[in-house]
Design a protein around this motif. Structure first.
Motif, short mmCIF file in Angstrom:
data_model
loop_
_atom_site.label_atom_id
_atom_site.label_comp_id
_atom_site.label_asym_id
_atom_site.label_seq_id
_atom_site.Cartn_x
_atom_site.Cartn_y
_atom_site.Cartn_z
N SER A 84 120.20 51.35 22.36
CA SER A 84 119.32 52.37 21.78
C SER A 84 117.94 51.75 21.53
O SER A 84 117.85 50.66 20.98
CB SER A 84 119.89 52.89 20.45
N PRO A 85 116.87 52.43 21.90
CA PRO A 85 115.54 51.86 21.71
C PRO A 85 115.07 51.95 20.26
O PRO A 85 115.48 52.84 19.52
CB PRO A 85 114.66 52.73 22.61
N TRP A 86 114.23 51.01 19.85
CA TRP A 86 113.54 51.19 18.58
C TRP A 86 112.40 52.18 18.84
O TRP A 86 111.85 52.25 19.93
CB TRP A 86 113.03 49.86 18.03
N LEU A 87 112.04 52.94 17.83
CA LEU A 87 111.09 54.04 18.04
C LEU A 87 109.81 53.92 17.22
O LEU A 87 108.89 54.72 17.41
CB LEU A 87 111.77 55.38 17.70
N GLU A 88 109.73 52.96 16.31
CA GLU A 88 108.54 52.83 15.48
C GLU A 88 107.29 52.66 16.33
O GLU A 88 107.23 51.80 17.21
CB GLU A 88 108.67 51.65 14.53
N GLY A 89 106.27 53.48 16.08
CA GLY A 89 105.02 53.39 16.80
C GLY A 89 105.02 54.05 18.16
O GLY A 89 104.01 54.01 18.87
#
Length: 268
Positions: free
Chosen positions: A213-218
């Motif tokens: 799962s990707p990180w999504l911050e920014g």
């Protein structure tokens, strides 16, 4: 009236009754064994013979010498999150990836930060980037720009690119000091259990992280919103076991906008 005369074809009522019953049986058989199964979009029901076998509960391979593997109507991702895929890359791989990334800068930025509403790649998990590249190449995920870009990449090229972008420093959410603090939307922090929606933070960081799962911050809001909408309307289908599609289908447009804006650091 004798039995012989009662059950004779010369008896108009007997003929009408038997004929009506035969017509009803034929109609019911056609509807139940052919029309209804054929109306299904699944591959096993395609064709009259397949429809009849499926409706009767008879495995098709019993009735023919060889059974070709059915081609899925929608190609999905075949990437598995293995320990080898999640292992730390070498410095050589990172260096090769830096060279290969020169062709990616127009959309993803010189240092992996996009100014074109493309996904930011700096600091993204290498396994996430590798999976998406492989899915673009296999056709599990389609994009007019990315699909031809990855068509000639080798497996090692994709691993090296993934290693390089994962090596870059991860950006922070793009919140200005003057802007008010954006509260965490309920869909991000708690999900919607009554609609079978897990919180975004349980897979994408904040509460927990799920491999792949990707990180999504920014992440640009326009990109995140577009991907959630694509999952919801099934135009993107490279998520493993339909996890994101099942979530996005049950999200409201307002929840999609709020999640996209929050992760971008903007006021929803």
């Amino acid at each position: 009236m004798s039995d012989e005369r009662l059950f004779s074809l010369r008896n108009r009522w007997f003929t009408v009754t038997v004929g009506g019953m035969l017509a009803l049986v034929a109609f019911s058989t056609a509807v139940g064994f052919i029309w209804l199964p054929s109306a299904q979009s699944d591959q096993p029901f395609q064709g009259v013979w397949n429809a009849i076998c499926s409706a009767a509960g008879v495995p098709q391979q019993w009735l023919r010498a060889s059974s070709a593997t059915p081609v899925p109507l929608v190609q999905t991702s075949a990437v598995a999150m293995t320990p080898q895929l999640l292992a730390q890359p070498s410095s050589t791989s990172i260096g090769r990836g830096a060279t290969l990334s020169m062709r990616c800068t127009m959309c993803h930025g010189v240092r992996g930060m996009s100014d074109a509403n493309s996904p930011n790649l700096a600091g993204q998990y290498s396994s996430v980037i590798y999976k998406q590249l492989l899915d673009f190449q296999s056709g599990a995920r389609r994009n007019a720009v990315m699909s031809p870009m990855v068509s000639n990449l080798s497996d090692q090229d994709m691993r090296d690119l993934s290693a390089y972008y994962a090596y870059l420093p991860r950006p922070v959410a793009l919140r200005s000091d003057a802007a008010p603090v954006v509260p965490v939307p309920d869909i991000v922090s708690g999900g919607a259990p009554m609609r079978n929606i897990a919180s975004c933070a349980s897979c994408h960081g904040g509460i927990d992280h799920k491999a792949g799962s990707p990180w999504l911050e920014g992440m640009p809001a326009a990109y995140t919103r577009a991907q959630l909408q694509a999952f919801a309307n099934d135009t993107r289908h490279n998520d493993i076991n339909e996890q994101m599609r099942n979530v996005a289908r049950n999200m409201t447009p307002e929840e999609i906008d709020a999640a996209a804006a929050y992760y971008a650091g903007a006021q929803p």
